[in-house]
Design an enzyme around this catalytic site. Structure first.
Site, mmCIF file in Angstrom:
data_model
loop_
_atom_site.group_PDB
_atom_site.id
_atom_site.type_symbol
_atom_site.label_atom_id
_atom_site.label_comp_id
_atom_site.label_asym_id
_atom_site.label_seq_id
_atom_site.Cartn_x
_atom_site.Cartn_y
_atom_site.Cartn_z
ATOM 1 N N ASP A 1 0.819 -1.215 0.000
ATOM 2 C CA ASP A 1 0.000 0.000 0.000
ATOM 3 C C ASP A 1 0.854 1.267 0.000
ATOM 4 O OD1 ASP A 1 -2.288 -1.649 0.260
ATOM 5 O OD2 ASP A 1 -2.032 -1.689 2.427
ATOM 6 N N GLU B 1 -11.679 -1.757 -2.838
ATOM 7 C CA GLU B 1 -11.043 -0.997 -1.770
ATOM 8 C C GLU B 1 -9.938 -0.133 -2.358
ATOM 9 O OE1 GLU B 1 -9.604 -4.007 0.868
ATOM 10 O OE2 GLU B 1 -8.152 -4.802 -0.558
#
Length: 320
Positions: free
Chosen positions: A32, A199
């Site tokens: 991420d 997401e």
């Protein structure tokens, strides 16, 4: 369930359709990623999930990336489980200050919240943790308060967030971009098909459109439980003329009704790319950065690599 990766390279639409990631040296294992370039000297800072948001620096996007430490080494002020294992940093430069939004949660739990830390330099031990911005979730809510992403549109700050449940949401923030403004959160994107949801929203304005990039598919634990081909993580996009809704894909499908066009999927030795962001680089132009699994290294979550590609725009749609 396992499948033959060699077959993946010859699936229709996937064979050599995507560019491979640019080279990376130094500390390239990351999940991420969040990316920022310091205004004062042009040095790159790359933040990632894990610890109390660990980060690294480099003079080049290609590295060598050198570890710095943690943004909030004592953990977040937010009193939730997981407040020393922060997720999904999102970094912005606002009014001569660097804003870093992060998520507090534990894997699989809906108990979650979004926090903020700030610094004027991004140097180690210069970050101030401000705790929650007012976006939180608990069992039974329609959304999960993780994967923050800030966007400023027409002078107003909005926070995009969410993962699974009813997927991606947005809420209006105050004029400083530091707290919610009292309005309710509303849905931007939802996938009603398959076992895996959406997401990691990242909204980017290009021309007269706002582009909603997001990750879709199975993200994690792929070393022990691999999905059927095509159901793994991938980067998708929808767009709208408004930052607050009306997002559709290339075929006109509503992003709130399982719409989304692929930007980057598994190909060659690149598997399950996602956790993406978009960055305007002074040398390369607009880039897409992300993590991915290099099948020559391993499939574990701890094997995810940092990747980036230059975005090209065809008929107003991004590709790499």
């Amino acid at each position: 369930m396992f499948f033959n990766l060699a077959a993946l390279a010859i699936l229709p639409g996937l064979a050599y359709a995507y560019a491979n990631p640019e080279s990376c040296s130094g500390l390239c294992v990351v999940s991420d990623p969040g990316l920022m370039r310091r205004v004062s000297d042009g040095k790159y800072f790359r933040f990632s999930t894990g610890g109390e948001i660990t980060y690294a620096t480099s003079d080049s996007l290609n590295g060598p990336w050198v570890g710095v430490g943690s943004v909030v080494p004592s953990g977040s002020k937010i009193s939730l489980a997981g407040n020393t294992d922060l997720w999904a940093p999102d970094v912005h430069y606002i009014e001569e200050t660097y804003y870093l939004f992060y998520a507090v949660s534990t894997f699989g739990s809906q108990s979650s919240a979004i926090g903020l830390a700030t610094s004027t330099t991004m140097d180690l031990n210069t970050w101030t943790d401000h705790g929650s911005i007012g976006v939180a979730s608990s069992s039974g809510k329609l959304y999960n308060a993780i994967d923050p992403n800030l966007i400023k549109a027409d002078g107003t700050f909005y926070m995009n967030f969410g993962s699974f449940y009813d997927d991606i949401y947005q809420v209006k923030l105050n004029s400083a971009g530091t707290k919610t403004a009292g309005s309710a959160a509303y849905n931007l994107a939802f996938n009603a098909t398959g076992d895996h949801s959406e997401e990691g929203a990242y909204m980017y304005q290009y021309g007269s459109y706002y582009y909603l990039f997001f990750s879709s598919g199975a993200c994690c634990g792929l070393d022990t439980d691999r999905p059927a081909a095509g159901e793994e993580y991938k980067i998708m996009v929808c767009r709208s003329t408004k930052a607050t809704g009306g997002f559709v894909d290339k075929n006109g499908n509503d992003c709130q009704a399982s719409g989304g066009s692929p930007v980057l999927e598994s190909h060659g030795t690149v598997y399950a790319p996602g956790g993406q962001g978009v960055f305007d680089d002074p040398e390369y132009g607009t880039i897409l950065y992300y993590h991915y699994i290099n099948t020559e290294i391993g499939y574990a979550d701890g094997d995810k690599q940092f990747g980036w590609n230059v975005i090209t725009w065809s008929d107003g749609w991004p590709s790499v």
